[in-house]
Design an enzyme around this catalytic site. Structure first.
Site, PDB file in Angstrom:
ATOM      1  CB  THR A 383      11.193   1.250   5.545  1.00 12.42           C
ATOM      2  OG1 THR A 383      10.639   0.068   4.916  1.00 12.42           O
ATOM      3  CG2 THR A 383      11.072   1.209   7.071  1.00 12.42           C
ATOM      4  CB  THR A 401       7.713  -0.087   6.498  1.00 11.88           C
ATOM      5  OG1 THR A 401       7.827  -0.162   5.079  1.00 11.88           O
ATOM      6  CG2 THR A 401       7.111  -1.374   7.047  1.00 11.88           C
ATOM      7  CB  SER A 454       9.860  -7.098  10.122  1.00 11.62           C
ATOM      8  OG  SER A 454      10.399  -5.848   9.801  1.00 11.62           O
ATOM      9  N   GLY A 475      15.421   0.377   4.530  1.00  6.48           N
ATOM     10  CA  GLY A 475      16.302  -0.453   3.444  1.00  6.48           C
ATOM     11  C   GLY A 475      16.021  -1.964   3.355  1.00  6.48           C
TER      12      GLY A 475
HETATM   13  O1  DON Z   1       9.737  -5.015   7.390  1.00  8.05           O
HETATM   14  C1  DON Z   1      10.428  -5.330   6.677  1.00  8.05           C
HETATM   15  O2  DON Z   1      11.596  -5.743   6.587  1.00  8.05           O
HETATM   16  C2  DON Z   1      10.245  -4.515   5.193  1.00  8.05           C
HETATM   17  N1  DON Z   1       8.965  -4.282   4.874  1.00  8.05           N
HETATM   18  C3  DON Z   1      10.989  -3.110   5.284  1.00  8.05           C
HETATM   19  C4  DON Z   1      10.850  -2.486   4.071  1.00  8.05           C
HETATM   20  C5  DON Z   1      11.726  -1.441   3.750  1.00  8.05           C
HETATM   21  O3  DON Z   1      12.538  -1.295   4.578  1.00  8.05           O
HETATM   22  C6  DON Z   1      11.605  -0.916   2.375  1.00  8.05           C
HETATM   23  N2  DON Z   1      12.627   0.059   1.987  1.00  8.05           N
HETATM   24  N3  DON Z   1      13.508   0.712   2.732  1.00  8.05           N
END
Ligand code: DON
Length: 572
Positions: A383, A401, A454, A475
């Protein structure tokens, strides 16, 4: 102007270089493609993002008189070009805003489930989730929110009032190309098989074997960005680009329709705000769990004297991990899109409730999580977060993201951009973990038009009515705990932004019942000590990539870009 005279900056610079040289995974023979700054102090404005070209775009917009929101819009679009692993126009995100006078607001441009989505859509005949379907290809895609979000931010807060100017750096980078960093080249090559699997048409990302320094030119994306530049959100949600998205959906098993695109709306929401030891913390409300979980963790540790604990001692990690365990258990049951589910926000962040939640906390040992059968969270840093402060002192904290790295891996072939796999953030089946090992329930079940829960936690901290810190990170589930640590490092351990960002991090999310410690920076005896207390502690590669700006007492700004990747700070 960089303040060389400041001894403390010299110290943090040495600190940063020392950590950078021992932690980076960049092979030593590779020369850097960009001049990257990890820490700086300056007196007017600052931007910290995941890519130097995006930081430069935000910097230049503010130099030309734009405010923090103008810069944020420009950074978001530029990241969509030069940081395709997470930067996006095919995804979504959250913006937390605090203006120089202390007025706050948040913007939710999270993806929405298409109208044809339904609660069991990712289950097989036996009722088990098919992760493949919610994580890759057309069916994994939520209705993108980014373009609508950026336009909503532009209409409400832009100072420049020149939409085209804000998108121009992105168009330039797409049309004329930009140099890939070594890390970007490696990751793109690594994902080739997945790109090949989910795309039927040729896409630019697999057009060759990439090396650091290669120019990535994206003419189709440039055309799409020009349509958005000329027509605003209509250039994306209607007309040619909408046709291209819907065509791609039909080819790739997706269900997003023209009506879904036309009906997408970004929403302004009241921030979650809470007090922690005399600081006012401002963060994201549902559909993010971030603000509530952050308020819970801080609320639970507030009754303990963190300051007197040795930093990263077993007592420190144990206390925080136990608070995190309880917050993530609450997240699993109570959190979802508050437009669809009655999230008991005030109850969850109530100080008396949080004190009660810790009533069974034992300083010496843990009772663990009742059920340890959940899957392990996957490591992912894909993200992206950026923090911005402008010359007037307005601040933007923004996390955006595609969900997983390169999202669904599916490119809208004719339009040249990647689509998210955000549908995996819903709870496909109550009690079954998603790609981050997170458990959900009724509150986060799939419903048409709903936003998936999220963990993104863009956050701003103020003290005595003045800006103190702007921060956030990617993350997945580790976002919440990484942001907690960055803020706690500043408030409880008096750290500079640089120290707060570059320090090693740890993470607990209730299920799986594992206490993760970053591989570099912790002693293995700590693992033994924690396990003797009943934890299941283990090392894992890296947690988060925090981008922070701290407002210093003399009015200067200190920017800190995470050493864990190519992140860069620019200021003036
Ligand atoms: O919104 C969320 O919590 C996730 N889709 C975030 C994904 C993410 O942070 C991926 N990696 N770092």
């Amino acid at each position: 102007m960089f303040k060389n005279s400041n001894i403390y900056i010299a110290i943090i610079a040495i600190f940063t270089i020392a950590i950078y040289s021992c932690r980076t995974d960049k092979p030593s023979e590779q020369l850097p493609i960009y001049e990257i700054t990890k820490t700086m102090v300056d007196d007017s404005a600052m931007v910290v993002s995941a890519h130097p070209i995006a930081s430069q775009a935000g910097h230049d917009i503010m130099r030309d008189g734009g405010n923090a929101v103008d810069a944020a819009i420009s950074v978001q679009f530029t990241l969509a070009v030069c940081y395709p692993i997470a930067g996006n126009i095919g995804g979504g995100g959250f913006l937390v805003y605090r203006d120089a006078d202390g007025t706050t607001n948040t913007l939710d441009y999270r993806e929405m489930a298409p109208a044809a989505a339904f609660d069991n859509m990712y289950l097989d005949e036996k009722g088990d989730p098919i992760a493949e379907k919610s994580q890759n290809g057309g069916l994994a895609v939520g209705v993108p929110g980014t373009v609508a979000g950026m336009y909503a931010a532009f209409e409400k807060y832009s100072k420049l009032k020149d939409w085209k100017k804000l998108i121009a750096p992105a168009i330039d980078a797409a049309e004329n190309g930009f140099k890939l960093t070594h890390r970007q080249a490696m990751l793109m090559n690594k994902n080739k098989a997945k790109f090949d699997k989910y795309n039927t048409d040729p896409i630019v990302f697999t057009s060759r074997e990439w090396r650091g320094g290669d120019l990535l030119v994206q003419p189709k994306l440039a055309t799409t960005l020009k349509l958005i530049s000329e027509n605003g959100p209509k250039g994306f949600y209607e007309g040619i680009v909408a046709d291209q998205i819907v065509n791609q959906m039909k080819k790739s098993g997706g269900i997003i329709t023209h009506a879904d695109l036309k009906n997408y709306t970004a929403k302004w929401r009241k921030p979650i705000t809470f007090d922690y030891r005399g600081h006012n913390i401002i963060s994201m409300p549902p559909p993010s769990s971030g603000g509530i979980a952050l308020a819970q963790i801080f609320g639970m540790v507030e009754n303990y004297d963190l300051k007197s604990m040795v930093y990263h001692s077993k007592e420190h990690l144990h206390l925080v991990a136990e608070a995190e365990r309880r917050a993530f258990a609450d997240r699993a049951t109570h959190l979802g899109d508050s437009d669809f589910y009655n999230v008991p926000i005030s109850g969850l962040v109530d100080k008396a409730y949080l004190e009660e939640r810790m009533s069974d906390f034992d300083l010496e040992k843990t009772e663990g999580s009742e059920n340890t059968e959940a899957g392990d969270a996957k490591e992912s840093l894909e993200t992206t977060h950026f923090s911005i402060v402008d010359v007037e002192g307005n601040a933007v904290s923004m996390t955006t993201t595609l969900n997983g790295g390169y999202g669904s891996k599916l490119v809208v072939a004719e339009a040249g951009f990647l689509l998210n796999n955000e549908m995996d953030d819903f709870s496909a089946k109550p009690g079954t973990p998603n790609m981050f090992g997170l458990i959900g329930a009724e509150a986060n079940k799939i419903e048409p038009g709903k936003r998936m829960l999220s963990s993104m936690t863009p956050t701003i901290v103020e003290k005595d009515g003045k800006l103190l810190l702007v921060c956030g990170t990617p993350g997945g589930s580790t976002i919440i705990t990484s942001v907690f640590q960055a803020v706690s490092n500043v408030i409880d351990f008096d750290m500079t932004a640089t120290e707060a960002v570059q320090s090693p991090r740890f993470h607990h999310q209730w299920l799986p019942d594992v206490l993760i410690l970053e591989e570099v920076g912790f002693d293995s005896t700590l693992i033994t000590d924690l396990n003797e207390m009943g934890h299941h502690a283990k090392f894992r590669g890296k947690l988060g990539k925090v981008e922070a700006i701290k407002a210093l007492a003399n009015g200067d700004l200190e920017g800190a870009a995470d050493i864990r990747a190519d992140d860069d700070v620019k200021g003036f």
